[in-house]
Design an enzyme around this catalytic site. Sequence first.
Site, PDB file in Angstrom:
ATOM      1  N   GLU A   1       3.455   6.492   8.062  1.00 44.52           N
ATOM      2  CA  GLU A   1       4.776   6.765   8.647  1.00 44.52           C
ATOM      3  C   GLU A   1       5.528   5.480   8.979  1.00 44.52           C
ATOM      4  O   GLU A   1       6.747   5.423   8.866  1.00 44.52           O
ATOM      5  CB  GLU A   1       4.652   7.637   9.901  1.00 44.52           C
TER       6      GLU A   1
ATOM      7  N   GLN B   1       0.844  -1.197   0.000  1.00 41.57           N
ATOM      8  CA  GLN B   1       0.000   0.000   0.000  1.00 41.57           C
ATOM      9  C   GLN B   1       0.878   1.245   0.000  1.00 41.57           C
ATOM     10  O   GLN B   1       1.688   1.435   0.913  1.00 41.57           O
ATOM     11  CB  GLN B   1      -0.914   0.009   1.223  1.00 41.57           C
TER      12      GLN B   1
ATOM     13  N   ARG C   1       5.430   2.668   7.270  1.00 42.23           N
ATOM     14  CA  ARG C   1       5.989   2.194   5.993  1.00 42.23           C
ATOM     15  C   ARG C   1       7.188   3.040   5.578  1.00 42.23           C
ATOM     16  O   ARG C   1       8.184   2.535   5.074  1.00 42.23           O
ATOM     17  CB  ARG C   1       4.892   2.238   4.913  1.00 42.23           C
TER      18      ARG C   1
END
Length: 294
Positions: free
Chosen positions: A88, A70, A90
């Site tokens: 944040e 995503q 990721r």
Amino acid sequence: MSKKFANTNPAFGLATATINLDRVTNPDFPEVNEILLDSIHPSPSQPRTIFDDAELSGLASSIHTHGLKQPILLRRRAEGGYLLVAGERRYRAHRLLGRDKILAIVVPDNEDVEATALIENLQRVDLTPVDAGRGLQGLQERAAERGEKLTQTALAQFIGKSQSEVTRLLNIVKLPAAVLNEYEVIHKDVSKSALTELLGIDNEAMTIHLWGMVKDGASVAEIRKAKAAYREKLEPAAQATDLPRTAPIDKARKQWRKVATSLTKVEIRPQDLSSEDVEDLRRLRDAITSIIGE
């Protein structure tokens, strides 16, 4: 961005669940690009302030093995670069992996995605009570900036929690700064129930004392007992001011006894209730919870 890209690029992933793909031919539709990590700036409205190193390492390992499922959500900054709106963890995981770019959706300035990101974060079960309370404050502040007032009832509807829970979370972030700062360090060792027991005390020194008990491993029952003992010491001084409250309490007592008797005598099935009935009962439940706790 072309419709072909949106339909064929697997990295677009879960983002399609919240974005209407019929809009992809619109020039205002969000762009999907690989963005340099160094050009991304964290959002000050991010409710999460605590990031578990082990969880981040696990996420980084998953991204390394399976790829980013995503994209993160960004907005262009007037001063250059991008503001990180959502994702944040990721973003930090990519830093751990030593990567210099990340796939991101860059949304136009006319979309209030910060509010959406806050609501999504507040619905996560792994947010600490302090982070959740700060997130709720953020939603209220954003409403105030628009000249609007976001009530606790409306907040509860937005995030799918009871009004009494919203009240508790907003009160938690009003605890002394010393408590909140230390909580961030040891939050895994402190239950939400213990933190909630610190509420309702108009004496910072006593609040700090109870917090010390929490840090020493005291049970919720022990903290509650100490809190009750403190209040008992204040009773003689408070009796004079409490006398005028006797009349409204007596009146309320008659009403709740009448309601309790009625509800226990009649068999009521959920399918017999209208949506208005359900809402009235929920308000009654929240009112009772705010008085006696859960």
